[in-house]
Design an enzyme around this catalytic site. Structure first.
Site, PDB file in Angstrom:
ATOM      1  CG  ASP A 122      -6.237  -3.752  -3.766  1.00 60.75           C
ATOM      2  OD1 ASP A 122      -7.004  -2.806  -3.502  1.00 60.75           O
ATOM      3  OD2 ASP A 122      -5.040  -3.778  -3.432  1.00 60.75           O
ATOM      4  CB  SER A 143      -0.948  -0.051   1.203  1.00 64.57           C
ATOM      5  OG  SER A 143      -2.003   0.879   1.064  1.00 64.57           O
ATOM      6  NE  ARG A 152      -8.977   2.349   9.491  1.00 60.96           N
ATOM      7  CZ  ARG A 152      -7.763   1.912   9.252  1.00 60.96           C
ATOM      8  NH1 ARG A 152      -6.920   2.667   8.558  1.00 60.96           N
ATOM      9  NH2 ARG A 152      -7.346   0.747   9.693  1.00 60.96           N
ATOM     10  CG  HIS A 174      -5.733  -2.426  -0.069  1.00 62.34           C
ATOM     11  ND1 HIS A 174      -4.717  -2.449  -1.007  1.00 62.34           N
ATOM     12  CD2 HIS A 174      -5.259  -1.689   0.980  1.00 62.34           C
ATOM     13  CE1 HIS A 174      -3.689  -1.754  -0.560  1.00 62.34           C
ATOM     14  NE2 HIS A 174      -3.976  -1.291   0.649  1.00 62.34           N
ATOM     15  CG  ASP A 175      -7.768  -4.496   4.978  1.00 62.83           C
ATOM     16  OD1 ASP A 175      -6.906  -3.651   4.689  1.00 62.83           O
ATOM     17  OD2 ASP A 175      -8.676  -4.270   5.809  1.00 62.83           O
TER      18      ASP A 175
END
Length: 377
Positions: free
Chosen positions: A321, A156, A228, A351-352
């Protein structure tokens, strides 16, 4: 909730070490009169310095890559499965260095740090670029006596710095691993980052960035939490959110009567968690560095910059992602001469996946390091 959860002088150090790097000129034309990086290390540096590995964290990470939560470290290491004795990056073999990025809030110089007048930098903190952050890490390497990294690895935002290391310091990077990242942020990513910035900046408690003397509960935690939540949607896949939550209400709440769906509660939970361990100005500063990231700036464009990288490369993407799509990793792999084809991690988590799919990511990194050892004379 405190106005900021930034680490401050006098707080427990934990495993942090602090490196004073002196005054620092910035790509934007600004200047920091003094720069400090916090960092952690594991393992032992070989006499010839040949076993050094640099691990670079993502947006809200820090130097605490591995290890338990303890005094000075409110959360466990963020990549526990990757670094340690017997791990893919085996600290019985490799000397691992992990800095908190320049602009961070866990011991490195950032907006929450004291300016020369003794007050926090706050709104006065200058704009940073990824190149500035790497230049600070170069000074740290000099201080540690590391002339060349066996591997520079990150995902990232950390992956952006990995590529900048490989492009700007070719003699000091033997190999790199760029995971779930990009060589230049695209319009879609800039738009995503912009909404996060606005969420923080329009929180009245942000006070233009000068909120450090605010009472507990009166800091910009609502704006930081909302940023967030926006980000977290791009960290997970649509498939996972629908399969996991769908249209399930939150507990006994009825959405038709103003209650929440479970996925809304989930996002609010992650926003609250970050606001309790991070700093709003830091989030703004680091998001801006991601937003302006362009490996090809003043290098003849992205593809030309990638083609000049001489290090052997491992490029990893996550198939679901939606923050850094596979195509951006394919571009990196296609143009770096020593990269080979992109390696794709299969995950429902978006993505995680670079954090969650530890078996897949770990195997790729371990194999890459093994090839490095075998290829050395």
């Amino acid at each position: 909730m405190p106005a900021s959860a930034a680490w401050q002088d006098g707080d427990p150090l934990g495993r942090r070490q602090l490196a004073d790097l002196g005054p620092f000129a910035l790509e934007s034309g600004g200047r920091l009169p003094a720069v400090r990086l916090a960092y952690e290390t594991w393992g032992t540096l070989a006499e010839d310095g040949s076993n050094a590995v640099l691990v670079l964290h993502a947006l809200t990470g820090d130097s605490h890559v591995t290890g338990d939560a303890a005094e000075g470290h409110p959360t466990p290491g963020w990549w526990q499965s990757m670094v340690g004795p017997g791990a893919p990056i085996d600290t019985d073999r490799w000397f691992v260095v992990a800095p908190n990025v320049l602009g961070g809030c866990q011991g490195s110089t950032g907006p929450a740090s004291p300016a020369p007048d003794g007050r926090p930098w706050g709104s006065r903190f200058p704009v940073l670029s990824v190149r500035d952050q790497v230049a600070a890490e170069v000074r740290l390497a000099d201080l540690l006596g590391i002339r060349r990294w066996a591997l520079v690895i990150g995902a990232s935002m950390g992956g952006q710095r990995v590529l900048e290391w490989a492009a700007s310091e070719p003699e000091r990077v033997e190999a790199f691993a760029a995971i779930a990242t990009t060589a230049a942020t695209c319009g879609d990513q800039i738009a995503n980052f912009h909404t996060q910035l606005v969420a923080i900046q329009q929180d009245p408690a942000f006070r233009g960035g000068d909120y450090y003397d605010a009472a507990p509960g009166d800091g910009p935690h609502r704006g930081l939490g909302l940023a967030r939540q926006i980000a977290h949607q791009s960290y997970r896949s649509a498939y996972e959110l629908d399969e996991r939550f769908g249209r399930i209400p939150q507990g006994a709440e009825d959405p038709l009567e103003g209650g929440r769906f479970a996925v809304q509660s989930y996002l609010e939970h992650h926003g609250d968690k970050l606001a309790r361990r991070f700093d709003a100005n830091t989030y703004v500063t680091l998001t801006r560095t991601m937003l302006t990231h362009d490996l090809g700036r003043d290098r003849g464009g992205v593809d030309n910059a990638l083609s000049q990288i001489t290090a052997r490369g491992l490029v990893v993407a996550v198939d679901t992602d939606r923050l850094f799509p596979v195509a951006q990793s394919e571009r990196i792999a296609a143009h770096v001469p020593g990269a080979g084809p992109v390696r794709v991690v299969h995950s429902d988590f978006g993505h995680d996946g670079f954090l969650i799919e530890e078996d897949q990511v770990g195997a790729l990194v371990a194999d890459f390091l093994t090839e490095r050892v075998r290829s050395r004379p």
